[in-house]
Design an enzyme around this catalytic site. Structure first.
Site, short mmCIF file in Angstrom:
data_model
loop_
_atom_site.label_atom_id
_atom_site.label_comp_id
_atom_site.label_asym_id
_atom_site.label_seq_id
_atom_site.Cartn_x
_atom_site.Cartn_y
_atom_site.Cartn_z
N ASN A 80 67.34 17.95 7.54
CA ASN A 80 65.97 17.99 7.01
C ASN A 80 65.71 16.65 6.32
O ASN A 80 66.06 16.45 5.16
CB ASN A 80 65.82 19.17 6.04
CG ASN A 80 64.39 19.32 5.55
OD1 ASN A 80 63.55 18.46 5.81
ND2 ASN A 80 64.11 20.39 4.83
N GLY A 134 51.22 27.05 9.74
CA GLY A 134 50.43 28.13 10.32
C GLY A 134 49.52 27.63 11.43
O GLY A 134 49.52 26.44 11.78
N LEU A 167 62.96 23.71 -1.96
CA LEU A 167 64.35 23.85 -1.50
C LEU A 167 65.29 24.55 -2.49
O LEU A 167 66.40 24.05 -2.75
CB LEU A 167 64.95 22.48 -1.12
CG LEU A 167 64.25 21.67 -0.04
CD1 LEU A 167 65.02 20.38 0.24
CD2 LEU A 167 64.10 22.46 1.24
N GLY A 174 57.49 30.23 12.31
CA GLY A 174 57.61 30.00 10.88
C GLY A 174 56.70 30.88 10.06
O GLY A 174 57.05 31.99 9.66
N GLY A 219 54.85 25.02 14.67
CA GLY A 219 53.59 24.74 13.98
C GLY A 219 52.58 25.75 14.46
O GLY A 219 51.90 25.54 15.46
N LYS A 230 67.96 28.39 5.63
CA LYS A 230 67.21 27.62 4.62
C LYS A 230 67.99 26.33 4.37
O LYS A 230 69.22 26.31 4.46
CB LYS A 230 67.11 28.46 3.34
CG LYS A 230 66.43 27.76 2.16
CD LYS A 230 64.94 27.74 2.28
CE LYS A 230 64.28 26.94 1.15
NZ LYS A 230 62.91 26.52 1.49
N THR A 282 55.93 20.58 7.57
CA THR A 282 54.56 20.86 7.12
C THR A 282 53.78 19.57 6.83
O THR A 282 54.35 18.51 6.59
CB THR A 282 54.61 21.71 5.84
OG1 THR A 282 55.42 21.04 4.88
CG2 THR A 282 55.16 23.09 6.14
N ILE A 334 56.85 20.38 14.05
CA ILE A 334 56.63 19.55 12.89
C ILE A 334 57.07 20.28 11.61
O ILE A 334 57.02 21.50 11.56
CB ILE A 334 55.14 19.12 12.75
CG1 ILE A 334 54.23 20.35 12.63
CG2 ILE A 334 54.71 18.25 13.88
CD1 ILE A 334 52.77 20.03 12.29
N CYS A 359 61.28 17.04 4.10
CA CYS A 359 60.66 18.01 3.18
C CYS A 359 59.64 17.31 2.29
O CYS A 359 59.98 16.34 1.60
CB CYS A 359 61.73 18.68 2.32
SG CYS A 359 61.00 19.83 1.13
#
Ligand code: SIN
Length: 311
Positions: free
Chosen positions: A136, A225, A82, A273, A251, A54, A201, A199, A139
């Site tokens: 990251n 998803g 986060l 994911g 993705g 994470k 989200t 990717i 986000c």
């Protein structure tokens, strides 16, 4: 007789047993260890060939107000924000557990300034427990002003700032929420990135029909998803034609066939994911199915697939 293709692959100098890893924040290895004990970290049980943590920030974060997760047709919106114990908490409490993983550890980090990224990168490297770092810069769920990964010049400058400061491979996690993710990928490579992952989200929300307000606590979140797979495949393919560094594609990977689609689009690794929320050990199944998909197409190894004439 061997029935499926062998999957070991090298990625940024790291030996992996297969190209199937997890997307950051979608599998809680520490909880799995707490609940299932040593069995959870046995190499025959762990569902991924590398574990991406994470995202860690310098200071602890509580995360966003609920609802943080919202199911959509063939997808999910998350607005987790986060939550994490901060750098000290991660190094002191989480890393000793993650050091026992049976697979390489990739630590995901996020900061608001290049100096903040430097502190995270240097401290994680010092521990000697990470094989790579994922930055990251994408986000959609934190309000930190500028999202570095939305600007090619900011991304390039960040990479240049970090590059000489660590020996660890640096993977830049890209956002799909820009007009041209290719330009950001090109800038990341120019600045010295070792790989890109994509990717993250896609900005999204859901409306509660009773209240008329967003159903997501923070107002909006990010869609993931199978719903986003076509977008992800397009972006992986477009970026493959613009950069030569490896790509981690993700993705909507749910099975061997969708994992193969990402490899065909130009990814070297695939990350699972949203499917982990439905089936936490999906990685193992996807790995098996991918091996079978490659065999069906006449490849006896992932290496033979990568070296195929048309690639
Ligand atoms: C979150 O914790 O909000 C998700 C992380 C991300 O999308 O980068």
């Amino acid at each position: 007789m061997k029935t499926t293709a062998s999957l070991p692959i090298e990625f940024c100098g790291i030996e992996l047993s297969s190209p199937v890893i997890n997307g950051s924040g979608t599998y809680d290895a520490i909880a799995s260890r707490r609940i299932f004990g040593d069995e959870a970290f046995a190499s025959e049980n762990f569902p991924f060939a590398a574990f991406v943590s994470k995202t860690i920030t310098e200071n602890p974060r509580a995360g966003n107000p609920p609802n943080r997760i919202w199911e959509t047709p063939t997808g999910m919106i998350n607005s987790i924000g986060l939550p994490n114990p901060g750098l000290d908490g991660f190094v002191e409490d989480h890393l000793p557990i993650l050091a026992e993983l049976p697979v390489p550890l990739i630590v995901s980090v996020m900061a608001e300034t290049p100096e903040g990224f430097t502190r995270l990168v240097e401290r994680i490297e010092e521990t000697g427990r990470a094989s790579a770092l994922e930055l990251n810069v994408s986000c959609p769920n934190v309000h930190s002003g500028l999202i570095v990964g939305e600007q090619p010049t900011e991304t390039e400058q960040l990479m240049k700032h970090l590059k000489g400061r660590t020996e660890l491979p640096l993977i830049v996690k890209l956002t799909p929420n820009v007009a041209s993710p290719e330009e950001v990928a090109v800038a990341a490579e120019a600045g010295g990135a070792d790989a890109v992952s994509l990717i993250n989200t896609i900005k999204a929300t859901a409306i509660d029909p009773v209240s008329g307000s967003p159903a997501i606590g923070a107002g909006s979140g990010g869609l993931s998803g199978p719903a986003v797979r076509p977008v992800a495949l397009q972006q992986v393919r477009a970026i493959r034609s613009r950069v030569s560094i490896p790509i981690i594609g993700m993705g909507g990977v749910t099975d061997g066939e969708s994992a193969l689609e990402f490899l065909l689009a130009g990814a070297s690794l695939v990350a699972v994911g949203t499917e982990n929320f439905r089936d936490p050990v999906a990685g193992r199944r996807i790995e098996r199915e991918l091996g079978a998909e490659l065999t069906r197409r006449g490849f006896d190894s992932i290496g033979a697939f990568c070296d195929r004439p048309s690639s």
